[in-house]
Design a protein around this motif. Structure first.
Motif, PDB file in Angstrom:
ATOM      1  N   GLN A 196      40.363  38.706  28.049  1.00 38.48           N
ATOM      2  CA  GLN A 196      39.994  40.107  28.233  1.00 38.48           C
ATOM      3  C   GLN A 196      38.613  40.220  28.884  1.00 38.48           C
ATOM      4  N   LYS A 197      37.645  39.472  28.356  1.00 38.60           N
ATOM      5  CA  LYS A 197      36.293  39.522  28.915  1.00 38.60           C
ATOM      6  C   LYS A 197      36.242  38.935  30.326  1.00 38.60           C
ATOM      7  N   PHE A 198      37.041  37.912  30.560  1.00 34.43           N
ATOM      8  CA  PHE A 198      37.133  37.330  31.905  1.00 34.43           C
ATOM      9  C   PHE A 198      37.643  38.362  32.904  1.00 34.43           C
ATOM     10  N   ILE A 199      38.705  39.067  32.545  1.00 35.96           N
ATOM     11  CA  ILE A 199      39.288  40.050  33.458  1.00 35.96           C
ATOM     12  C   ILE A 199      38.353  41.240  33.636  1.00 35.96           C
ATOM     13  N   GLU A 200      37.643  41.627  32.588  1.00 38.96           N
ATOM     14  CA  GLU A 200      36.650  42.693  32.747  1.00 38.96           C
ATOM     15  C   GLU A 200      35.620  42.308  33.806  1.00 38.96           C
ATOM     16  N   ALA A 201      35.206  41.045  33.778  1.00 44.91           N
ATOM     17  CA  ALA A 201      34.254  40.575  34.784  1.00 44.91           C
ATOM     18  C   ALA A 201      34.877  40.583  36.178  1.00 44.91           C
ATOM     19  N   VAL A 202      36.158  40.238  36.268  1.00 45.75           N
ATOM     20  CA  VAL A 202      36.858  40.273  37.552  1.00 45.75           C
ATOM     21  C   VAL A 202      36.847  41.689  38.122  1.00 45.75           C
ATOM     22  N   LEU A 203      37.173  42.679  37.286  1.00 46.04           N
ATOM     23  CA  LEU A 203      37.217  44.062  37.756  1.00 46.04           C
ATOM     24  C   LEU A 203      35.840  44.561  38.164  1.00 46.04           C
ATOM     25  N   ASP A 204      34.817  44.130  37.458  1.00 43.57           N
ATOM     26  CA  ASP A 204      33.451  44.553  37.795  1.00 43.57           C
ATOM     27  C   ASP A 204      33.052  44.129  39.205  1.00 43.57           C
ATOM     28  N   ALA A 205      33.700  43.088  39.723  1.00 39.61           N
ATOM     29  CA  ALA A 205      33.362  42.593  41.057  1.00 39.61           C
ATOM     30  C   ALA A 205      33.968  43.428  42.162  1.00 39.61           C
ATOM     31  N   GLY A 206      34.933  44.281  41.833  1.00 37.91           N
ATOM     32  CA  GLY A 206      35.570  45.119  42.829  1.00 37.91           C
ATOM     33  C   GLY A 206      36.741  44.438  43.508  1.00 37.91           C
ATOM     34  N   ILE A 207      37.962  44.883  43.161  1.00 40.49           N
ATOM     35  CA  ILE A 207      39.178  44.330  43.753  1.00 40.49           C
ATOM     36  C   ILE A 207      40.133  45.476  44.039  1.00 40.49           C
ATOM     37  N   PRO A 208      41.092  45.298  44.929  1.00 41.29           N
ATOM     38  CA  PRO A 208      42.071  46.359  45.178  1.00 41.29           C
ATOM     39  C   PRO A 208      42.841  46.715  43.908  1.00 41.29           C
ATOM     40  N   GLU A 209      43.091  47.994  43.735  1.00 39.51           N
ATOM     41  CA  GLU A 209      43.809  48.452  42.551  1.00 39.51           C
ATOM     42  C   GLU A 209      45.193  47.817  42.483  1.00 39.51           C
ATOM     43  N   GLY A 210      45.495  47.215  41.338  1.00 36.36           N
ATOM     44  CA  GLY A 210      46.802  46.594  41.145  1.00 36.36           C
ATOM     45  C   GLY A 210      46.888  45.151  41.586  1.00 36.36           C
ATOM     46  N   ALA A 211      45.821  44.631  42.207  1.00 38.33           N
ATOM     47  CA  ALA A 211      45.860  43.229  42.634  1.00 38.33           C
ATOM     48  C   ALA A 211      45.891  42.291  41.444  1.00 38.33           C
ATOM     49  N   VAL A 212      45.274  42.704  40.338  1.00 34.73           N
ATOM     50  CA  VAL A 212      45.289  41.932  39.096  1.00 34.73           C
ATOM     51  C   VAL A 212      45.792  42.848  37.981  1.00 34.73           C
ATOM     52  N   ASN A 213      46.794  42.378  37.264  1.00 36.85           N
ATOM     53  CA  ASN A 213      47.358  43.105  36.125  1.00 36.85           C
ATOM     54  C   ASN A 213      47.453  42.137  34.956  1.00 36.85           C
TER      55      ASN A 213
END
Length: 481
Positions: A196-213
């Motif tokens: 969960q914390k790893f993915i939160e960090a991924v999203l903080d970096a800015g990625i296209p919506e839906g690229a990671v679920n």
């Protein structure tokens, strides 16, 4: 602080589904407990069928966006993700230690490896190559120009285990994004909090919506991997589950990184000091919960007594204890049920005549360093994956028959061999049917850029950024007439 004698705990974490850029958690919640103390350290929201449908739709839409993104932009995105994960590494490590029982030192190492893995993926994002196919070798092809290019498969479903929850997530997420795919990640329900914390960090970096679920819960997995919107399945885990996945998805490509029994040889000409130290450490580290952990040590009869004494001395120096104590080198197994299973294998071996040289005891989820000699190859402690801090010692006079048995066995992940003989090293490389042969190293040796994986029941396909991306892309041939 990193230099504290004992790491303090962190606030409870809620692991939720991530669908199209939004966190949600409509399903039931499950407690996640610290295997050392038994305390609840967080909760996991079990994903619902509606969340599965939403994640599939979001990933399908995002896959077109990712495929159209130039390689240099994907590389820059992954570098940002790596920076973000690195900035959150200490929090990720602490949560990992609490939910898995891994020693905090190992958790910090893993939290540092994950951004390094992502940076390797960033470098490979601009190196996806095809090849020219010369057609002048036949009259029908003369004068034509032909090429093979590689394109992203689309949507990757990735299932990760509890033993390295963050770095193995990076080994799937990084190559998927680098190759231009979208991904749906399903972490182990035994270690969802650090993910969960790893993915939160991924999203903080800015990625296209839906690229990671992200989806949670084992019950959702069959519908995920069999859905026609999923183009490739990447699974790291047990052999039985890997076989179920492979048999259920038809012709859909699958990458499986499964188990092994950690064979490592110590020949009569080996550096015994180096072999004993590495074998002891790589049998016990992570409480033996690595698919390539040293489990079966084959030692030449000429060095049996000397090597055994050295091995026992090294094992005795390894500190088992509280995972949050920075002095601890080995913590617990993932839960008490796993510890009970390991002890059952040890007890059956002793009952059948094996000699217990060290260990053989359990306190809750913690199993002591266990070494068995006089082990028969048919005992399940030798023939099946233990996934615990247990190692068998078996001696040999002739090495070739052992090579044949390993090659004929269902397992084929990695094998280590300590020898100063070039001829024997080459013989091992040529004859051992495994995914890797590590000369003057143990079965557990791994670097994050290498092609890691097995053959036979130990898996198919390879992890490692470049090699995972090869599996996460598909070839397309074209001709100019």
């Amino acid at each position: 602080m990193v230099n504290e004698d004992r790491v303090t705990s962190v606030a409870p974490v809620l692991a939720r589904s991530l669908v199209g850029g939004s966190w949600c958690g409509e399903g039931a919640q499950i407690d996640i407990r610290d295997p050392y103390r038994g305390a609840v350290v967080g909760r996991m929201c079990v994903s619902t069928p509606a969340e599965l449908s939403g994640a599939l739709a979001a990933a399908k839409a995002a896959s077109a966006v990712m495929a159209a993104m130039p390689g240099y932009e994907r590389a820059a995105m992954l570098q940002r993700i790596a920076d973000s994960v690195a900035a959150n590494a200490e929090e990720i490590a602490r949560i990992m230690a609490l939910e898995t029982g891994k020693a905090i030192a190992d958790c910090r190492t893993e939290a540092a490896r994950a951004p390094a893995t992502l940076r390797l993926c960033a470098e490979e994002a601009v190196r996806i190559q095809g090849e020219h196919v010369p057609l002048d070798g036949s009259a029908v092809g003369a004068g034509k120009i032909a090429m093979v290019m590689r394109f992203p498969v689309g949507v990757v479903a990735a299932i990760t285990p509890f033993n390295a929850p963050v770095n193995l997530a990076a080994h799937k997420l990084g190559p998927a994004l680098a190759a231009g795919n979208a991904i749906i990640l399903k972490p182990s329900p035994k270690a969802p909090l650090s993910t969960q914390k790893f993915i939160e960090a991924v999203l903080d970096a800015g990625i296209p919506e839906g690229a990671v679920n992200v989806l949670h819960g084992d019950d959702i997995a069959p519908a995920l991997v069999t859905d026609p919107n999923v183009d490739l399945v990447s699974f790291t885990g047990s052999i039985p589950v890997g076989k179920k996945i492979r048999s259920s998805i038809g012709l859909k490509p699958v990458v499986l990184e499964l188990g092994g029994v950690g064979p490592t040889f110590v020949h009569h000409d080996a550096d015994l000091v180096a072999a004993a130290k590495a074998s002891a450490r790589n049998a016990m580290q992570l409480a033996g919960q690595s698919c390539a952990s040293v489990q079966n040590i084959y030692m030449h009869s000429g060095v049996r007594e000397e090597f055994t004494e050295m091995l026992l001395h090294e094992v005795d120096s390894i500190r088992f204890g509280d995972p949050l104590d920075v002095a601890t080198e080995v913590g617990t197994l993932i839960d008490e049920a796993a510890a009970v299973r390991v002890m059952g294998m040890v007890e059956r071996a002793v009952d059948a005549g094996a000699q217990l040289l060290r260990g053989g005891s359990r306190t809750g989820a913690q199993v002591s360093a266990t070494i068995l000699s006089d082990v028969h190859p048919s005992m399940d402690v030798a023939s099946q994956e233990v996934f615990g801090p247990t190692v068998t010692l078996q001696q040999y006079q002739e090495i070739e028959p052992i090579f044949r048995k390993i090659s004929e066995s269902p397992f084929g992940l990695q094998c280590g061999i300590y020898t100063n003989s070039l001829d024997l090293s080459l013989a091992a490389i040529r004859s051992l049917r495994t995914g890797g042969v590590i000369v003057n190293g143990t079965s557990r040796w791994r670097s994050d850029q290498m092609p890691y994986g097995g053959v036979k029941d130990s898996g198919a396909g390879r992890e490692g950024p470049k090699f995972a991306m090869r599996d996460m892309t598909e070839e397309r041939f074209f001709v100019f007439n």
